[in-house]
Design an enzyme around this catalytic site. Structure first.
Site, PDB file in Angstrom:
ATOM      1  N   ARG A 282       0.818  -1.217   0.000  1.00  0.00           N
ATOM      2  CA  ARG A 282       0.000   0.000   0.000  1.00  0.00           C
ATOM      3  C   ARG A 282       0.855   1.274   0.000  1.00  0.00           C
ATOM      4  O   ARG A 282       0.367   2.334   0.382  1.00  0.00           O
ATOM      5  CB  ARG A 282      -0.905   0.000   1.231  1.00  0.00           C
ATOM      6  CG  ARG A 282      -1.829  -1.204   1.315  1.00  0.00           C
ATOM      7  CD  ARG A 282      -2.586  -1.218   2.631  1.00  0.00           C
ATOM      8  NE  ARG A 282      -3.508  -2.350   2.714  1.00  0.00           N
ATOM      9  CZ  ARG A 282      -4.279  -2.598   3.771  1.00  0.00           C
ATOM     10  NH1 ARG A 282      -4.222  -1.795   4.829  1.00  0.00           N
ATOM     11  NH2 ARG A 282      -5.090  -3.649   3.781  1.00  0.00           N
TER      12      ARG A 282
ATOM     13  N   CYS B  41       0.683  15.205 -15.026  1.00  0.00           N
ATOM     14  CA  CYS B  41       1.014  14.235 -16.084  1.00  0.00           C
ATOM     15  C   CYS B  41       1.532  12.953 -15.445  1.00  0.00           C
ATOM     16  O   CYS B  41       0.940  11.902 -15.562  1.00  0.00           O
ATOM     17  CB  CYS B  41       2.033  14.832 -17.051  1.00  0.00           C
ATOM     18  SG  CYS B  41       1.407  16.247 -17.973  1.00  0.00           S
TER      19      CYS B  41
ATOM     20  N   ARG C 216      -0.243   9.773 -17.209  1.00  0.00           N
ATOM     21  CA  ARG C 216      -1.428   9.751 -18.080  1.00  0.00           C
ATOM     22  C   ARG C 216      -1.077  10.154 -19.498  1.00  0.00           C
ATOM     23  O   ARG C 216      -1.713   9.734 -20.472  1.00  0.00           O
ATOM     24  CB  ARG C 216      -2.514  10.681 -17.534  1.00  0.00           C
ATOM     25  CG  ARG C 216      -2.116  12.146 -17.518  1.00  0.00           C
ATOM     26  CD  ARG C 216      -3.255  13.091 -17.195  1.00  0.00           C
ATOM     27  NE  ARG C 216      -2.784  14.462 -17.152  1.00  0.00           N
ATOM     28  CZ  ARG C 216      -2.637  15.237 -18.229  1.00  0.00           C
ATOM     29  NH1 ARG C 216      -2.914  14.776 -19.429  1.00  0.00           N
ATOM     30  NH2 ARG C 216      -2.199  16.479 -18.107  1.00  0.00           N
TER      31      ARG C 216
ATOM     32  N   ASN D 292      11.606  12.815 -17.139  1.00  0.00           N
ATOM     33  CA  ASN D 292      10.818  12.156 -16.098  1.00  0.00           C
ATOM     34  C   ASN D 292      11.477  10.875 -15.603  1.00  0.00           C
ATOM     35  O   ASN D 292      11.484  10.596 -14.397  1.00  0.00           O
ATOM     36  CB  ASN D 292       9.420  11.837 -16.610  1.00  0.00           C
ATOM     37  CG  ASN D 292       8.549  13.059 -16.815  1.00  0.00           C
ATOM     38  OD1 ASN D 292       7.782  13.137 -17.764  1.00  0.00           O
ATOM     39  ND2 ASN D 292       8.658  14.047 -15.939  1.00  0.00           N
TER      40      ASN D 292
ATOM     41  N   TYR E 113       4.720  14.964 -31.066  1.00  0.00           N
ATOM     42  CA  TYR E 113       3.996  16.025 -31.772  1.00  0.00           C
ATOM     43  C   TYR E 113       4.420  16.102 -33.236  1.00  0.00           C
ATOM     44  O   TYR E 113       5.553  15.764 -33.588  1.00  0.00           O
ATOM     45  CB  TYR E 113       4.228  17.367 -31.083  1.00  0.00           C
ATOM     46  CG  TYR E 113       3.342  17.566 -29.872  1.00  0.00           C
ATOM     47  CD1 TYR E 113       2.011  17.946 -30.009  1.00  0.00           C
ATOM     48  CD2 TYR E 113       3.841  17.361 -28.592  1.00  0.00           C
ATOM     49  CE1 TYR E 113       1.195  18.108 -28.903  1.00  0.00           C
ATOM     50  CE2 TYR E 113       3.028  17.531 -27.479  1.00  0.00           C
ATOM     51  CZ  TYR E 113       1.710  17.902 -27.648  1.00  0.00           C
ATOM     52  OH  TYR E 113       0.889  18.056 -26.556  1.00  0.00           O
TER      53      TYR E 113
END
Length: 282
Positions: A138, A157, A183, A194, A226
């Site tokens: 947990r 994000c 996400r 990241n 992109y």
């Protein structure tokens, strides 16, 4: 070639060759000139990095380890939502006149919650459990708090970390593993940034909790390139990669809240040239 380079190159090839284009869809992001920013995207990308083998900084171009660590500490250590507490300007576009980005990122980390053991915020709860209940299933954090989304200048994000501790047979020290859930990710501008951030976090937590680092699993629901980034990515993944750098973390620090951006370093970090003037979708 570093393992991180292999993972990054394979991921980009997969997105470009078998991804889905959003061209023609109603999309939120746009370019500075006002035109829609379309992407080629892949759903459900999962990348695994064994931090016990090497630090996952790509060598195709340089990842600024001190800057990405600074942003990580801004969220996890300072628990700040104000850009004036940052040394960079990467969040300026989403800040209001006071410098706040609303109830996002560091704000959520600083909110105290009632547990059986008392009042703690999410970071302190993680550290408490790693030290006292390391085999708990947990141990996790969550920044995507629905009741506060309307007051966030940008939805999170990278929004969740789930920690899992294992013990290798015959070893006394425990191994810290984690899953980073994201996400959405702009692969060119943010992927390795990241990955390195949360690899640093795992090294820091492992050190203060007297553990070894293990696997970082990065789950990206919408990994995209992109439209205006495609030629830049194609040039980047065609470059010659180099051996992985050696990560250094100040061994004297035993308190998570004592770390600074100057307590991390990448030695023998040889990279290709930086890509300049990358257009950023807003």
């Amino acid at each position: 070639m570093s393992l991180a380079d292999n993972i990054f190159i394979d991921m980009c090839h997969d997105i470009l060759n078998s991804g889905v284009s959003t061209e023609g869809e109603k999309v939120r992001p746009h370019w500075e000139d006002g035109s829609s920013a379309y992407t080629i995207k892949k759903f459900g990308v999962v990348n695994r990095y064994n931090l016990a083998v090497e630090f996952p900084a790509i060598t195709l171009r340089k990842t600024a380890i001190k800057s990405c660590t600074d942003e990580l500490l801004w969220i996890w250590q300072k628990k700040s939502n104000n850009i004036h507490d940052l040394h960079s300007h990467i969040w300026d576009e989403w800040a209001d006149e006071s410098g706040s980005i609303g109830k996002a990122y560091g704000y959520q980390m600083g909110v105290k919650h009632k547990y059986r053991e008392g009042m703690m915020d999410q970071v302190d709860r993680v550290i408490y459990d790693l030290k006292n209940n390391p085999f708990s299933r947990r141990i996790m954090t969550n920044l995507y708090v629905h009741q506060d989304l309307s007051e966030m200048n940008l939805y999170p994000c990278a929004y969740s970390m789930t920690f899992n501790v294992t013990q290798k047979r015959g070893q006394d020290r425990l191994t810290l593993n984690a899953v980073l859930n994201q996400r959405s990710q702009d692969v060119l501008t943010a992927n390795n940034w990241n990955v390195c951030q949360y690899a640093v976090l795992m090294h820091m937590l492992a050190q203060v909790c007297e553990m070894e680092v293990g696997e970082l699993v990065h789950v990206i629901a919408d990994a995209h390139i992109y439209d205006r980034h495609v030629p830049l990515v194609e040039e980047l993944i065609a470059r010659k990669p180099y051996p992985a750098p050696v990560f250094w973390l100040n061994p004297e620090i035993k308190d998570f809240y004592a770390f600074t951006r100057n307590d991390v370093r990448l030695d023998n970090y040889v990279t290709g040239p930086q890509i300049k003037d990358i257009p950023v979708a807003i």
